[in-house]
Write a protein that holds these residues in place. Structure first.
Motif, mmCIF file in Angstrom:
data_model
loop_
_atom_site.group_PDB
_atom_site.id
_atom_site.type_symbol
_atom_site.label_atom_id
_atom_site.label_comp_id
_atom_site.label_asym_id
_atom_site.label_seq_id
_atom_site.Cartn_x
_atom_site.Cartn_y
_atom_site.Cartn_z
ATOM 1 N N TYR A 65 0.910 -1.308 -0.087
ATOM 2 C CA TYR A 65 0.191 -0.079 -0.109
ATOM 3 C C TYR A 65 0.917 1.300 -0.157
ATOM 4 N N SER A 66 1.861 1.176 1.013
ATOM 5 C CA SER A 66 2.789 2.278 0.883
ATOM 6 C C SER A 66 3.482 2.605 -0.435
ATOM 7 N N ALA A 67 4.098 1.568 -1.021
ATOM 8 C CA ALA A 67 4.558 1.629 -2.308
ATOM 9 C C ALA A 67 3.886 2.171 -3.240
ATOM 10 N N ALA A 68 2.480 1.606 -3.361
ATOM 11 C CA ALA A 68 1.503 2.158 -4.447
ATOM 12 C C ALA A 68 1.207 3.738 -4.153
ATOM 13 N N LEU A 69 1.120 3.949 -2.963
ATOM 14 C CA LEU A 69 1.191 5.475 -2.768
ATOM 15 C C LEU A 69 2.442 6.283 -3.232
ATOM 16 N N ASP A 70 3.269 5.775 -3.036
ATOM 17 C CA ASP A 70 4.673 6.275 -3.331
ATOM 18 C C ASP A 70 4.602 6.616 -5.084
ATOM 19 N N GLU A 71 4.208 5.331 -5.574
ATOM 20 C CA GLU A 71 4.338 5.356 -6.816
ATOM 21 C C GLU A 71 3.293 6.530 -7.471
ATOM 22 N N TYR A 94 2.254 9.064 -6.131
ATOM 23 C CA TYR A 94 3.024 10.530 -5.907
ATOM 24 C C TYR A 94 3.942 10.806 -7.210
ATOM 25 N N ARG A 95 4.771 9.791 -7.551
ATOM 26 C CA ARG A 95 5.688 10.047 -8.594
ATOM 27 C C ARG A 95 4.983 10.244 -9.970
ATOM 28 N N LEU A 96 4.230 9.469 -10.264
ATOM 29 C CA LEU A 96 3.471 9.709 -11.423
ATOM 30 C C LEU A 96 2.653 11.305 -11.382
ATOM 31 N N ARG A 97 2.084 11.594 -10.535
ATOM 32 C CA ARG A 97 1.293 12.716 -10.467
ATOM 33 C C ARG A 97 2.509 13.851 -10.527
ATOM 34 N N THR A 98 3.801 13.683 -9.889
ATOM 35 C CA THR A 98 4.636 14.678 -10.214
ATOM 36 C C THR A 98 5.391 14.681 -11.428
ATOM 37 N N ALA A 99 5.435 13.431 -12.090
ATOM 38 C CA ALA A 99 5.948 13.382 -13.435
ATOM 39 C C ALA A 99 4.933 13.850 -14.525
ATOM 40 N N LEU A 100 3.723 14.026 -14.335
ATOM 41 C CA LEU A 100 2.589 14.472 -15.006
ATOM 42 C C LEU A 100 2.519 15.617 -14.929
ATOM 43 N N ALA A 134 -2.923 15.338 -12.088
ATOM 44 C CA ALA A 134 -1.901 15.466 -11.387
ATOM 45 C C ALA A 134 -2.221 15.732 -10.051
ATOM 46 N N ALA A 135 -3.525 16.507 -10.123
ATOM 47 C CA ALA A 135 -3.950 17.043 -8.690
ATOM 48 C C ALA A 135 -5.095 16.049 -8.228
ATOM 49 N N GLY A 136 -5.127 15.121 -8.790
ATOM 50 C CA GLY A 136 -6.013 13.656 -8.441
ATOM 51 C C GLY A 136 -7.280 13.669 -8.930
ATOM 52 N N ASP A 137 -7.597 14.219 -9.952
ATOM 53 C CA ASP A 137 -8.814 14.213 -10.639
ATOM 54 C C ASP A 137 -8.788 13.738 -12.053
ATOM 55 N N ALA A 138 -7.931 12.630 -12.034
ATOM 56 C CA ALA A 138 -7.989 11.759 -13.439
ATOM 57 C C ALA A 138 -9.026 11.422 -14.064
ATOM 58 N N GLN A 139 -10.036 10.994 -13.180
ATOM 59 C CA GLN A 139 -11.306 10.204 -13.903
ATOM 60 C C GLN A 139 -12.238 11.343 -14.523
ATOM 61 N N LYS A 140 -12.140 12.562 -13.732
ATOM 62 C CA LYS A 140 -13.239 13.701 -14.328
ATOM 63 C C LYS A 140 -12.389 14.203 -15.665
ATOM 64 N N ALA A 141 -11.028 14.428 -15.478
ATOM 65 C CA ALA A 141 -10.396 15.050 -16.308
ATOM 66 C C ALA A 141 -10.189 14.377 -17.935
ATOM 67 N N TYR A 142 -10.282 13.058 -17.828
ATOM 68 C CA TYR A 142 -10.472 12.374 -19.277
ATOM 69 C C TYR A 142 -11.900 11.570 -19.456
ATOM 70 N N THR A 143 -12.829 12.309 -18.916
ATOM 71 C CA THR A 143 -14.035 11.871 -19.273
ATOM 72 C C THR A 143 -14.289 12.086 -20.647
ATOM 73 N N GLU A 144 -13.844 12.929 -21.307
ATOM 74 C CA GLU A 144 -14.161 13.382 -22.846
ATOM 75 C C GLU A 144 -13.237 12.445 -23.763
ATOM 76 N N VAL A 145 -12.526 11.760 -23.347
ATOM 77 C CA VAL A 145 -11.632 10.838 -23.955
ATOM 78 C C VAL A 145 -12.119 9.649 -23.734
#
Length: 95
Positions: free
Chosen positions: A9-15, A17-23, A58-69
């Motif tokens: 769980y901790s490793a997933a949260l770290d990942e 965080y890294r993905l949001r930062t990279a995005l 990146a701010a945590g709203d990926a589901q809403k951000a990509y609803t049009e895709v």
């Protein structure tokens, strides 16, 4: 929750965080390219929308951000670049 589960769980949260930062980083790189006079005008609006989606994701709203895709388009790209379907089992076996 077991210690092993907590570690995953901790490793997933770290990942995440890294993905949001990279995005966010990649969105800003695209934004910098938009400042060039040579950036194609025909691509400007598309790039601006990409930046908006990337910032939202990146701010945590990926589901809403990509609803049009369309989902099929997202899945096609995921498969084309070789990103496996993520499940708890695939996450844990990949660690």
């Amino acid at each position: 929750m077991t210690a092993g589960m907590l570690a995953h769980y901790s490793a997933a949260l770290d990942e995440i965080y890294r993905l949001r930062t990279a995005l966010a980083y990649e969105a800003e790189a695209i934004a910098a390219h938009l400042s060039y006079a040579t950036f194609p005008k025909s691509r400007r609006e598309i790039a601006e929308k990409q930046i908006e989606r990337m910032h939202a994701a990146a701010a945590g709203d990926a589901q809403k951000a990509y609803t049009e895709v369309p989902h099929w388009a997202q899945e096609g790209v995921r498969q084309a670049v070789g990103v496996p379907l993520l499940t708890r089992e695939t996450w844990e076996s990949g660690r």
